[in-house]
Design an enzyme around this catalytic site. Structure first.
Site, mmCIF file in Angstrom:
data_model
loop_
_atom_site.group_PDB
_atom_site.id
_atom_site.type_symbol
_atom_site.label_atom_id
_atom_site.label_comp_id
_atom_site.label_asym_id
_atom_site.label_seq_id
_atom_site.Cartn_x
_atom_site.Cartn_y
_atom_site.Cartn_z
ATOM 1 N N LYS A 1 0.810 -1.153 -0.129
ATOM 2 C CA LYS A 1 0.089 -0.047 -0.148
ATOM 3 C C LYS A 1 0.981 1.330 -0.070
ATOM 4 O O LYS A 1 2.163 1.183 0.162
ATOM 5 C CB LYS A 1 -1.125 0.113 1.297
ATOM 6 C CG LYS A 1 -0.072 0.227 2.603
ATOM 7 C CD LYS A 1 -1.141 -0.196 3.723
ATOM 8 C CE LYS A 1 -0.294 -0.418 5.201
ATOM 9 N NZ LYS A 1 -1.040 -0.653 6.094
ATOM 10 N N ARG B 1 -10.091 -0.212 15.808
ATOM 11 C CA ARG B 1 -10.557 0.420 14.515
ATOM 12 C C ARG B 1 -11.332 -0.396 13.683
ATOM 13 O O ARG B 1 -12.444 -0.587 14.198
ATOM 14 C CB ARG B 1 -9.025 0.453 13.748
ATOM 15 C CG ARG B 1 -8.624 1.359 12.737
ATOM 16 C CD ARG B 1 -7.536 1.680 12.133
ATOM 17 N NE ARG B 1 -6.816 0.298 11.705
ATOM 18 C CZ ARG B 1 -5.568 0.074 11.042
ATOM 19 N NH1 ARG B 1 -4.670 1.242 11.173
ATOM 20 N NH2 ARG B 1 -5.188 -1.038 10.577
ATOM 21 N N HIS C 1 -5.692 -7.357 13.374
ATOM 22 C CA HIS C 1 -4.461 -6.505 13.338
ATOM 23 C C HIS C 1 -4.081 -6.372 14.663
ATOM 24 O O HIS C 1 -4.940 -5.996 15.541
ATOM 25 C CB HIS C 1 -4.939 -5.101 12.504
ATOM 26 C CG HIS C 1 -3.727 -4.347 12.359
ATOM 27 N ND1 HIS C 1 -2.737 -4.796 11.310
ATOM 28 C CD2 HIS C 1 -3.321 -3.350 12.360
ATOM 29 C CE1 HIS C 1 -1.884 -4.087 11.062
ATOM 30 N NE2 HIS C 1 -2.259 -2.812 11.891
ATOM 31 N N ARG D 1 1.401 -10.891 7.017
ATOM 32 C CA ARG D 1 1.229 -9.500 6.187
ATOM 33 C C ARG D 1 2.351 -8.681 6.597
ATOM 34 O O ARG D 1 2.073 -7.340 6.814
ATOM 35 C CB ARG D 1 -0.074 -8.955 6.345
ATOM 36 C CG ARG D 1 -1.409 -9.845 6.376
ATOM 37 C CD ARG D 1 -2.599 -8.983 6.413
ATOM 38 N NE ARG D 1 -2.486 -8.071 7.646
ATOM 39 C CZ ARG D 1 -3.185 -8.508 8.680
ATOM 40 N NH1 ARG D 1 -3.937 -9.527 8.768
ATOM 41 N NH2 ARG D 1 -3.289 -7.502 9.934
ATOM 42 N N TYR E 1 13.605 31.812 3.614
ATOM 43 C CA TYR E 1 12.311 32.400 4.155
ATOM 44 C C TYR E 1 12.275 32.768 5.995
ATOM 45 O O TYR E 1 12.852 31.761 6.634
ATOM 46 C CB TYR E 1 11.151 31.494 4.181
ATOM 47 C CG TYR E 1 10.737 31.378 2.742
ATOM 48 C CD1 TYR E 1 10.247 32.454 1.837
ATOM 49 C CD2 TYR E 1 10.758 30.193 2.032
ATOM 50 C CE1 TYR E 1 9.911 32.304 0.568
ATOM 51 C CE2 TYR E 1 10.269 29.993 0.724
ATOM 52 C CZ TYR E 1 9.849 31.008 -0.081
ATOM 53 O OH TYR E 1 9.652 30.846 -1.310
ATOM 54 N N CYS F 1 12.410 24.928 2.041
ATOM 55 C CA CYS F 1 11.537 25.682 1.159
ATOM 56 C C CYS F 1 10.699 24.498 0.315
ATOM 57 O O CYS F 1 10.848 23.181 0.539
ATOM 58 C CB CYS F 1 12.061 26.426 0.188
ATOM 59 S SG CYS F 1 13.320 27.484 0.717
ATOM 60 N N ASP G 1 10.894 23.586 -2.701
ATOM 61 C CA ASP G 1 11.617 22.946 -3.938
ATOM 62 C C ASP G 1 12.939 22.782 -3.500
ATOM 63 O O ASP G 1 14.041 22.234 -4.370
ATOM 64 C CB ASP G 1 11.327 23.513 -5.398
ATOM 65 C CG ASP G 1 9.913 23.865 -5.459
ATOM 66 O OD1 ASP G 1 8.983 22.915 -5.284
ATOM 67 O OD2 ASP G 1 9.539 24.940 -5.599
#
Ligand code: PLP
Length: 365
Positions: A34, A132, A160, A215, A257, A304, A306
């Site tokens: 996942k 859950r 689980h 799992r 910044y 930042c 990027d």
């Protein structure tokens, strides 16, 4: 210029799968892929794990399952997070196996697939203490007393573990007792589904949790949950970027910044092609460390979107295009997902799954 990449070592991935096999012995393996295989790339990772002996795949959502089918993967795929309202047509079309977490979802699906030629395989999720998803023991009894719907085939019964990485094993042992009781109820009703409850922590710490199938997710990628240390696993992912520009910063001059970093000495800064949009958390502002030219350089100023700046005053040979390791090994030094997680007050899972789609995944044999 090389782009910012996540290099995935397929030999390390296979090695970690063998570590699961070594521990879980005869139990089948459902590889959890996942969240884009925990950031490693769902399709290539799934292919490699299936070729190396995993029998099934586990995803969270229908869309994740569809991606694997569209890539030509035919192995059984379990959709583990429930909640497929509106996605039932895709679930059926792509032959995905749903995990049913409530009486209601069993009834809705049974009705939806009534009249099909063959019963639809499903796994029933039991809540043994996670609080859950899942049915309670009482609900399972009620369901089976009422007669299991003929349009569904109970292929699996699962739960689980909530605290299998805790030092204290009490809660896990309690869950295993509950799970066995449910399996007994199911058996009395004349069914013999695949029983499974163990993720990585269960695989590593509780042989009694292995049942018919395990799992594992995180351990396949070379990390362990909680404070467990298992040094036979190999981290699979190396996250690299490069130097865009090197510049001198005079004493008193600020960086990035908000000017949160001000140079106290003549400083050489390297601007790196990585930012929080890539998953390099803004929480690493003035905190993070990267590996560059065999040394460790601290992040200066705010990360930042990027770009990120590091102090390379100690490494005068650093120049544009030099390779920088954000996570992984360079020479004899390494930064692990656990290191980054500790700095950010989170867990390795969040670091790995946070590596963004802009980072190019590269697969190495
Ligand atoms: C994510 C997940 C796993 C894998 O857990 P790890 O701790 O990564 O091994 C196993 N089972 C379910 C239901 C999950 O959602």
């Amino acid at each position: 210029m090389s782009p910012t990449v996540a290099e995935i070592s397929l030999p390390a991935l296979r090695h970690n799968l063998l570590e699961v096999v070594r521990r879980a012995g005869p139990s089948a393996i459902l590889a959890v892929v996942k969240a884009n295989a925990y950031g490693h790339g769902a399709v290539p990772v799934s292919r490699a794990l299936l070729a190396a002996g995993a029998q099934r795949l586990g995803v969270a959502t229908v869309i994740e399952g569809v991606e694997l089918r569209e890539a030509g993967i035919t192995a059984p795929i379990l959709v583990m997070s429930g909640g497929f309202a509106g996605e039932l047509p895709a679930l059926l079309e792509y032959r995905l196996t749903p995990v049913l977490p409530s009486l209601e979802t069993v009834m809705v699906l049974a009705h939806h697939v009534a009249g099909r030629a063959a019963p639809l395989p499903v796994h029933l999720k039991i809540d043994t203490g996670m609080g859950r998803l899942g049915l309670s023991a009482r609900e399972v009894e009620a369901l089976l007393d009422g007669g299991w719907p003929s349009s569904l085939r109970l292929e699996g019964v699962m739960s689980h573990l909530a605290s299998a990485d805790d030092r204290d094993a009490t809660a896990t042992e309690e869950q295993l007792v509950q799970f066995r009781a449910i399996l007994e109820i199911v058996k009395r009703a004349g069914m013999a589904p695949i029983a499974h409850i163990a993720g990585s922590a269960g695989v590593l710490r509780f042989p009694a949790s292995h049942f018919d199938m395990v799992r594992p997710g995180l351990m396949l990628y070379g990390y362990t949950p909680g404070a467990m240390k298992v040094n036979t696993l190999e981290p699979v992912l190396t996250w690299k970027t490069y130097v865009v520009q090197v510049k001198r910063i005079a004493p008193g001059q600020a960086v990035s910044y908000g000017g949160s970093f001000v140079a106290r000495r003549p400083t050489t800064a390297a601007v790196l092609a990585i930012g929080y949009a890539d998953g390099y958390s803004r929480g690493l502002s003035n905190q993070g460390r990267v590996l560059i030219n065999g040394g460790i350089a601290p992040v200066i100023g705010r990360v930042c979107m990027d770009l990120t700046m590091v102090d390379v005053t100690e490494f005068p040979s650093v120049k544009a295009d030099d390779e920088v390791v954000l996570l992984g090994r360079q020479g004899s030094t390494s930064i692990t997902a656990d290191n980054l997680a500790d700095q950010l007050g989170t867990i390795s899972y969040e670091i790995l799954t946070g590596i963004g789609p802009r980072v190019v995944r590269v697969y190495r044999e």
